[in-house]
Design an enzyme around this catalytic site. Sequence first.
Site, short mmCIF file in Angstrom:
data_model
loop_
_atom_site.label_atom_id
_atom_site.label_comp_id
_atom_site.label_asym_id
_atom_site.label_seq_id
_atom_site.Cartn_x
_atom_site.Cartn_y
_atom_site.Cartn_z
N SER A 131 -16.01 36.16 1.34
CA SER A 131 -14.62 35.72 1.42
C SER A 131 -13.93 36.51 2.54
O SER A 131 -14.37 37.61 2.89
CB SER A 131 -13.91 36.02 0.09
OG SER A 131 -12.51 35.83 0.20
N TYR A 144 -11.82 41.14 -7.29
CA TYR A 144 -12.48 40.05 -6.54
C TYR A 144 -12.80 40.53 -5.13
O TYR A 144 -13.91 40.35 -4.63
CB TYR A 144 -11.54 38.85 -6.52
CG TYR A 144 -12.04 37.65 -5.74
CD1 TYR A 144 -12.85 36.70 -6.34
CD2 TYR A 144 -11.68 37.47 -4.40
CE1 TYR A 144 -13.30 35.59 -5.63
CE2 TYR A 144 -12.12 36.38 -3.68
CZ TYR A 144 -12.92 35.44 -4.29
OH TYR A 144 -13.37 34.35 -3.58
N1 LIG Z 1 -11.55 28.42 -2.28
C1 LIG Z 1 -11.22 29.57 -1.68
O1 LIG Z 1 -10.06 29.83 -1.34
C2 LIG Z 1 -12.30 30.58 -1.41
C3 LIG Z 1 -12.09 31.52 -0.38
C4 LIG Z 1 -13.07 32.47 -0.12
C5 LIG Z 1 -14.24 32.46 -0.84
N2 LIG Z 1 -14.43 31.54 -1.83
C6 LIG Z 1 -15.71 31.59 -2.57
O2 LIG Z 1 -16.35 30.34 -2.44
C7 LIG Z 1 -17.26 30.14 -3.54
C8 LIG Z 1 -17.09 28.75 -4.08
O3 LIG Z 1 -15.77 28.61 -4.58
P1 LIG Z 1 -14.95 27.26 -4.49
O4 LIG Z 1 -13.73 27.54 -3.71
O5 LIG Z 1 -15.82 26.13 -4.08
O6 LIG Z 1 -14.47 27.12 -6.02
P2 LIG Z 1 -14.95 26.14 -7.19
O7 LIG Z 1 -14.34 26.70 -8.42
O8 LIG Z 1 -14.66 24.75 -6.82
O9 LIG Z 1 -16.54 26.34 -7.19
C9 LIG Z 1 -17.16 27.44 -7.77
C10 LIG Z 1 -18.32 26.93 -8.59
O10 LIG Z 1 -19.01 28.05 -9.14
C11 LIG Z 1 -19.34 27.71 -10.47
N3 LIG Z 1 -19.56 28.89 -11.29
C12 LIG Z 1 -18.65 29.78 -11.76
N4 LIG Z 1 -19.24 30.69 -12.53
C13 LIG Z 1 -20.57 30.38 -12.55
C14 LIG Z 1 -21.71 30.94 -13.18
N5 LIG Z 1 -21.62 32.03 -13.95
N6 LIG Z 1 -22.91 30.36 -12.97
C15 LIG Z 1 -23.03 29.26 -12.18
N7 LIG Z 1 -21.99 28.68 -11.57
C16 LIG Z 1 -20.77 29.23 -11.75
C17 LIG Z 1 -18.15 26.90 -10.97
O11 LIG Z 1 -18.48 26.16 -12.13
C18 LIG Z 1 -17.85 26.03 -9.76
O12 LIG Z 1 -18.56 24.82 -9.77
C19 LIG Z 1 -16.95 31.27 -4.53
O13 LIG Z 1 -17.91 32.29 -4.40
C20 LIG Z 1 -15.58 31.78 -4.07
O14 LIG Z 1 -15.38 33.12 -4.44
C21 LIG Z 1 -13.50 30.59 -2.10
#
Ligand SMILES: NC(=O)c1ccc[n+]([C@@H]2O[C@H](COP(=O)([O-])OP(=O)(O)OC[C@H]3O[C@@H](n4cnc5c(N)ncnc54)[C@H](O)[C@@H]3O)[C@@H](O)[C@H]2O)c1
Length: 275
Positions: A131, A144
């Site tokens: 991130s 986080y």
């Molecule tokens: N969206 C943002 O602003 C952002 C920014 C920086 C980093 N991220 C990172 O991107 C990645 C994806 O996030 P996203 O934005 O697509 O959100 P999202 O919530 O749409 O996707 C995250 C997915 O991870 C799954 N998940 C959660 N806990 C889990 C577990 N224990 N086992 C298996 N799957 C699990 C959820 O069910 C979901 O499908 C994450 O690591 C998040 O920290 C997101």
Amino acid sequence: MDSFTSKVAVITGGSRGIGYNVAAALVDRGAKVVLGDILDQQGEDAARELNERVGKQVVAYLHTDVTKYKDLKALFALAEKLFGGVDIAVLNAGITGKGSGGIFTPLDGDKVALLHMAKSGKGGVIVNTASLSGVLPASPIAAYSASKFAVVGWTRSLAHMKHVANVRVNAVCPAVCDTDINSNLDDQSTSDYLEFSPKVQMEVIVQAFLRCIEDPRLSGDILMALPDGVHVQPKYIAPASSVSKEYLEKFPEIRKRGTKFAKDSLAQAIENAKL
Ligand SMILES: NC(=O)c1ccc[n+]([C@@H]2O[C@H](COP(=O)([O-])OP(=O)(O)OC[C@H]3O[C@@H](n4cnc5c(N)ncnc54)[C@H](O)[C@@H]3O)[C@@H](O)[C@H]2O)c1
């Protein structure tokens, strides 16, 4: 060489959001994908939709809680059974908001991926989702942020896997993007932080993942996916006083020994893991 056609990818957190979008981009480029997540209905639907798009089975879904090592082993084993191996691993599952104080890192996922890729002898590419708050401290989401700093440090520390097992490990650091992860927040300061942060488009994030997979020069690298596009984060420079002249002189020899030690340890780990 084509980096995607007939390649097999495993993606955690692939039922929706960033993981799903990376899966779709890989499928569009001719790859096969195994999705792991805990959102089973969405995962099954995602797999069905992508298979229909292609007209044959190129995607499978398996319930995978990434906090459970045995689930991760089963996920990679399924990729091997269905599609003959694993070339690309995207360790992407993540949470924020309530309960994310102890957020897991993709360490176990990387380990299982590495063992599979080394066992096959073909090597591969691992991409971890970190991130922007893994390089820029974000106090409203301190736990986080700390866990994403760990993902960045871990990824940097695995740069040598290119020499040990022909596996390149990189990470993508997205800025804030409008996905469901940001919809369930438990305090005002986090909501403010997210609401007023400039957003990155999903296409830019996907582009960063594809570049990590495609570019053979990237190993232990951190790609920032920002509102103005993809940037490679500069490597760290060791403070002069922290490195001795003697160490630098002996470095080629030390590296050779280290690589041999890592290869031997990996061979032992493959045997122990009973994949
Ligand atoms: N969206 C943002 O602003 C952002 C920014 C920086 C980093 N991220 C990172 O991107 C990645 C994806 O996030 P996203 O934005 O697509 O959100 P999202 O919530 O749409 O996707 C995250 C997915 O991870 C799954 N998940 C959660 N806990 C889990 C577990 N224990 N086992 C298996 N799957 C699990 C959820 O069910 C979901 O499908 C994450 O690591 C998040 O920290 C997101």
